[in-house]
Design a protein around this motif. Structure first.
Motif, mmCIF file in Angstrom:
data_model
loop_
_atom_site.group_PDB
_atom_site.id
_atom_site.type_symbol
_atom_site.label_atom_id
_atom_site.label_comp_id
_atom_site.label_asym_id
_atom_site.label_seq_id
_atom_site.Cartn_x
_atom_site.Cartn_y
_atom_site.Cartn_z
ATOM 1 N N HIS A 242 6.762 -7.710 -4.969
ATOM 2 C CA HIS A 242 5.472 -8.524 -5.191
ATOM 3 C C HIS A 242 5.673 -9.283 -6.241
ATOM 4 O O HIS A 242 4.640 -9.573 -7.156
ATOM 5 C CB HIS A 242 4.331 -7.144 -5.413
ATOM 6 N N GLN B 293 2.852 6.452 7.369
ATOM 7 C CA GLN B 293 4.054 5.820 6.737
ATOM 8 C C GLN B 293 4.953 7.166 6.464
ATOM 9 O O GLN B 293 4.343 8.248 5.963
ATOM 10 C CB GLN B 293 4.130 4.951 5.584
ATOM 11 N N ILE C 125 7.486 -0.917 0.115
ATOM 12 C CA ILE C 125 7.340 -1.105 -1.431
ATOM 13 C C ILE C 125 8.307 -2.355 -1.951
ATOM 14 O O ILE C 125 7.893 -3.155 -2.665
ATOM 15 C CB ILE C 125 7.862 0.252 -1.907
ATOM 16 N N VAL D 259 -2.152 -0.099 5.685
ATOM 17 C CA VAL D 259 -1.677 -0.136 4.316
ATOM 18 C C VAL D 259 -2.737 -0.425 3.270
ATOM 19 O O VAL D 259 -3.519 -1.187 3.533
ATOM 20 C CB VAL D 259 -0.646 -0.896 4.051
ATOM 21 N N GLN D 260 -2.769 0.219 2.122
ATOM 22 C CA GLN D 260 -3.766 -0.306 1.165
ATOM 23 C C GLN D 260 -2.872 -0.593 -0.242
ATOM 24 O O GLN D 260 -2.120 -0.237 -0.453
ATOM 25 C CB GLN D 260 -4.711 0.730 0.737
ATOM 26 N N PHE D 261 -3.637 -1.510 -1.104
ATOM 27 C CA PHE D 261 -2.830 -1.680 -2.323
ATOM 28 C C PHE D 261 -3.480 -0.930 -3.370
ATOM 29 O O PHE D 261 -3.112 -1.127 -4.790
ATOM 30 C CB PHE D 261 -3.136 -3.287 -2.590
ATOM 31 N N ASP D 262 -4.445 -0.087 -3.379
ATOM 32 C CA ASP D 262 -4.965 0.908 -4.248
ATOM 33 C C ASP D 262 -3.894 1.859 -4.167
ATOM 34 O O ASP D 262 -3.792 2.636 -3.284
ATOM 35 C CB ASP D 262 -6.385 1.235 -3.971
ATOM 36 N N LEU D 263 -3.160 1.934 -5.347
ATOM 37 C CA LEU D 263 -1.968 2.818 -5.516
ATOM 38 C C LEU D 263 -2.509 4.303 -6.433
ATOM 39 O O LEU D 263 -1.607 5.241 -6.372
ATOM 40 C CB LEU D 263 -0.733 2.253 -6.367
ATOM 41 N N THR D 264 -3.616 4.168 -6.406
ATOM 42 C CA THR D 264 -4.154 5.477 -7.121
ATOM 43 C C THR D 264 -4.020 6.770 -6.222
ATOM 44 O O THR D 264 -4.323 6.633 -4.917
ATOM 45 C CB THR D 264 -5.743 5.354 -7.286
ATOM 46 N N ALA D 265 -3.456 7.734 -6.690
ATOM 47 C CA ALA D 265 -2.963 8.886 -5.950
ATOM 48 C C ALA D 265 -4.357 9.805 -6.031
ATOM 49 O O ALA D 265 -4.571 10.735 -6.963
ATOM 50 C CB ALA D 265 -1.951 9.843 -6.677
ATOM 51 N N VAL E 219 0.336 -8.184 1.611
ATOM 52 C CA VAL E 219 -0.675 -7.322 0.604
ATOM 53 C C VAL E 219 -1.290 -8.416 -0.529
ATOM 54 O O VAL E 219 -2.774 -8.396 -0.506
ATOM 55 C CB VAL E 219 0.103 -6.437 -0.330
ATOM 56 N N SER F 245 4.527 -7.695 0.935
ATOM 57 C CA SER F 245 4.064 -8.384 -0.167
ATOM 58 C C SER F 245 3.173 -9.482 -0.037
ATOM 59 O O SER F 245 1.993 -9.430 -0.761
ATOM 60 C CB SER F 245 5.023 -8.246 -1.619
#
Length: 270
Positions: free
Chosen positions: A46, A184, A109, A235-241, A118, A115
């Protein structure tokens, strides 16, 4: 019905065979605008260009297609398209690819192809990334086209869940069994760096590695591709676990004792 406006991007460069095949499919569906790097940008992830100016020039490569080449990254291409070509009026769809090489599992990634898609999704544009398991310059993309059209029409008709895009990968070869919705896989590259010596006796390194799959599930993109299916991963771009938030909330951040230490002069170091 009004034809949709479709932004086509990639990371292999504006003259790559993969983007030509993608353009051909999109021309059957809508009005196509292409903004792509002026050369290969694989593995850029990205990345955006902030330390130097961008070149952005109109080109005439395919009849009936508005095309621009950009000196920047795939994400730069999407940003410039939204701001300078569409002038803030979003296209109906953003498609990226067709990439020469897979973007399954952890590759998402690092992928410039994904990207770019995304970035389209960040701009609230329904977005799809397409990749084929073939790095050859003369790769045959013909068997991908009918699936690309089917998936694209579904996205245009049904829309996408908020903040979500699709990662679509194709196995090499024409005998595809169909489309499989996947997660994934837990897989990665075990990298190595091959050391060589230049004519001045200085070492340099080539990145190499072996792809290792730790995931035995039959619902993954790796399994689907190994078994002749087209893999489709949302796929999502919110990388919060999100699953880790309750765990962290159980930690004691507020009542931890602050341990004080002293320096050689006896003063507190905090």
């Amino acid at each position: 019905m009004k034809k949709p406006t479709i932004l086509v991007v990639n990371d292999d460069g504006i003259t790559a065979p993969g983007i030509k095949s993608l353009i051909e499919v999109m021309q059957e569906i809508g009005n196509v605008v292409v903004v792509a790097p002026d050369g290969p940008q694989s593995g850029m992830g990205h990345a955006i260009t902030i330390g130097k100016p961008l070149r952005f020039d109109k080109v005439d490569l395919y009849p009936g297609v508005e095309m621009y080449k950009c000196s920047g990254t795939p994400v730069d291409c999407v940003k410039l398209a939204v701001n300078k070509v569409f002038k803030g009026k979003k296209p109906d769809l953003c498609v990226s690819g067709i990439n020469h090489g897979l973007n399954n599992s952890i590759n998402v990634i690092y992928s410039g192809t994904m990207s770019a898609a995304v970035e389209g999704a960040i701009e609230k544009i329904p977005s799809i990334g397409f990749s084929l398991d073939d790095f050859a310059q003369d790769a045959d993309f013909s068997h991908c086209k009918k699936f690309i059209k089917t998936i694209t029409l579904q996205v245009l008709t049904k829309g996408m869940p908020e903040s979500t895009l699709l990662n679509v990968n194709f196995p090499k070869g024409a005998n595809l069994k169909g489309i499989k919705i996947c997660r994934q896989a837990n897989a990665k590259w075990a990298e190595d760096f091959e050391e060589r010596t230049d004519p001045y006796k200085r070492p340099y390194y080539w990145l190499t590695g072996v792809f290792e799959n730790y995931d035995k599930g039959e619902d993954t993109d790796v399994w689907a591709l190994d078994n002749g299916f087209v893999s489709v991963v949302p796929v999502q771009f919110d990388l919060t676990a999100h699953h880790a938030i309750p765990v962290l909330n159980s930690w004691d951040f507020n009542d931890m004792a602050v341990k004080k230490t002293s320096g050689a002069d006896g003063q507190s170091l905090g």
